[in-house]
Design an enzyme around this catalytic site. Structure first.
Site, short mmCIF file in Angstrom:
data_model
loop_
_atom_site.label_atom_id
_atom_site.label_comp_id
_atom_site.label_asym_id
_atom_site.label_seq_id
_atom_site.Cartn_x
_atom_site.Cartn_y
_atom_site.Cartn_z
CD1 TRP A 181 -2.26 -2.22 1.54
CD2 TRP A 181 -3.04 -1.01 -0.19
NE1 TRP A 181 -3.30 -2.92 0.95
CE2 TRP A 181 -3.80 -2.20 -0.10
CE3 TRP A 181 -3.34 -0.10 -1.20
CZ2 TRP A 181 -4.83 -2.50 -0.99
CZ3 TRP A 181 -4.37 -0.40 -2.08
CH2 TRP A 181 -5.11 -1.59 -1.97
CG ASP B 153 -3.16 4.21 3.93
OD1 ASP B 153 -4.21 4.10 4.60
OD2 ASP B 153 -2.95 3.60 2.87
CE LYS C 227 -8.77 -1.65 4.30
NZ LYS C 227 -9.05 -2.75 3.45
C1 LIG Z 1 -3.70 0.34 3.91
C2 LIG Z 1 -4.58 0.53 2.72
N1 LIG Z 1 -4.45 1.64 1.97
C3 LIG Z 1 -5.22 1.86 0.90
C4 LIG Z 1 -6.18 0.98 0.50
C5 LIG Z 1 -7.02 1.27 -0.72
O1 LIG Z 1 -8.30 1.59 -0.34
P1 LIG Z 1 -9.44 1.83 -1.43
O2 LIG Z 1 -9.68 0.53 -2.11
O3 LIG Z 1 -10.59 2.27 -0.58
O4 LIG Z 1 -8.98 2.89 -2.34
C6 LIG Z 1 -6.36 -0.20 1.23
C7 LIG Z 1 -7.39 -1.17 0.81
O5 LIG Z 1 -7.52 -2.27 1.24
C8 LIG Z 1 -5.54 -0.42 2.36
O6 LIG Z 1 -5.67 -1.54 3.09
#
Ligand SMILES: Cc1ncc(COP(=O)(O)O)c(C=O)c1O
Length: 360
Positions: A100, A171, A195
């Site tokens: 991520w 994040d 989540k």
């Molecule tokens: C730590 C993290 N950042 C970003 C995201 C991306 O999120 P989204 O699919 O809502 O854009 C996720 C998705 O699982 C995640 O776990």
């Protein structure tokens, strides 16, 4: 019947909250309509968003000089929106600790200049970086971290030391509200809802006021944090249902005793699972360094991958779902967010013990 849902996201929500949503769905507080059908500018919805913000502020101890934004979209959108708002023609530093943070860094390259302050990719993202592996640019517009890597199961329990004046951007999508955090150490925190907060489609941004007002001139107004803050997240129609549900989750967490109590439960759940994995004599393996193991996402492999499909089939028989690991790391992953009960973890532990006893 509710099964035990170990999905990484969208993920399990508290049953009590969903029951309340069900009870209020057709007729919210005697208004003869659902919350989804109401004007976002009316008194009723304004009350809902204000209470949600107040409860989130109380739960996280958000200082008065931070704005809380309830925005449309997800964390991936923030990967671009954050540099649009904070880069201001400068350069930003990214720490790479898993898929991520790496995606966030790649996306930011579309907006402006970014550099890598450190990476654990050579160790296949199995640990938090050590302080001596990180080199920050003292001029950086901000430094970005992902405090819980959902795919690799790596959680940061210590924050990097940054040069004076460099704001930390985090994040927290997959572990926000899982434990107390000192918000004042961050310039900006963001988290997709699906989540620990509520339904997908809502993303929460908590931003220190002095970081507002620096957006690139080309930034669309709905993506400009300052404009959104000025309008109380309602320059346009916000994701009203998600905000309502998030508010119910915040109230539910307060009723449980707040984040210290939530943390205690999460520590107990994670310990149960990691102890079982570590005590399995190598039948199950979690590759993450002990001090960096996520309390929310527990990836593990079976020593014999030929048993993966059998394990998942037996899990399904026992009403345990969402355990298949992410394709990039393989094996299994148990996501044990706030709303996963200890009973769910016990049911998984029972399966794992029983399975290992029969197949080892
Ligand atoms: C730590 C993290 N950042 C970003 C995201 C991306 O999120 P989204 O699919 O809502 O854009 C996720 C998705 O699982 C995640 O776990």
């Amino acid at each position: 019947m509710r099964i035990f849902n170990f999905s990484a996201g969208p993920a399990v929500l508290p049953t009590a909250v969903l029951e309340q949503v069900r009870d209020e769905l057709l007729d919210w507080h005697g208004r003869g309509m659902s919350i989804m059908e109401m004007s976002h500018r009316g008194k009723d919805f304004t009350g809902v968003i204000e209470e949600a913000e107040a409860d989130l502020r109380e739960l996280m101890g958000i200082p008065a000089n931070y704005k809380v934004l309830f925005l449309q979209g997800g964390a991936t959108q923030q990967f671009a929106q954050i540099p649009m708002n904070l880069l201001a023609g400068g350069s930003a530093d990214y720490v790479l600790t898993g898929s991520w943070s790496k995606k966030a860094w790649k996306e930011a390259q579309r907006i402006g200049e970014v550099r890598v302050a450190g990476s654990t990719e050579a160790d296949r993202f199995t640990r938090a970086p050590r302080a001596d592996e990180l080199q920050f640019d003292p001029q950086a517009a901000y430094a970005h971290i992902c405090t819980n890597e959902t795919i690799h199961g790596v959680e940061l329990f210590e924050l990097p030391e940054l040069p004076a004046g460099v704001p930390l951007v985090a994040d927290m999508s997959s572990h926000i509200l899982s434990r107390p955090m000192d918000v004042s150490r961050y310039g900006l925190i963001y988290a997709g809802a699906q989540k620990n907060i509520g339904p997908a489609g809502l993303v929460i941004v908590i931003v220190r006021e002095d970081l507002l007002g620096k957006a690139l001139p080309s930034t669309p107004s709905v993506m400009d944090f300052a404009t959104m803050a000025e309008h109380g997240s309602m320059l346009n129609t916000p994701p009203t249902f998600g905000i309502y549900l998030a508010g119910l989750v915040f109230r539910h967490l307060k009723a449980q005793g707040g984040l210290a109590a939530v943390e205690e439960a999460n520590v107990a759940k994670a310990k149960r699972l990691y102890d079982l994995i570590d005590g399995s004599g190598g039948f199950y393996v979690n590759p993450v360094e002990v001090a960096s193991r996520s309390r929310m996402n527990v990836p593990f492999t079976l020593a014999n991958p030929a048993l993966d499909a059998v394990f998942l089939a037996e899990a399904a028989e026992r009403q345990l779902s969402g355990l298949k690991g992410h394709k990039s790391v393989g094996g299994m992953r148990a996501s044990i967010y706030n709303a996963m009960t200890i009973a769910g973890v016990e049911a998984l532990v029972d399966l794992m013990q029983d399975f290992a006893a029969r197949k080892a």
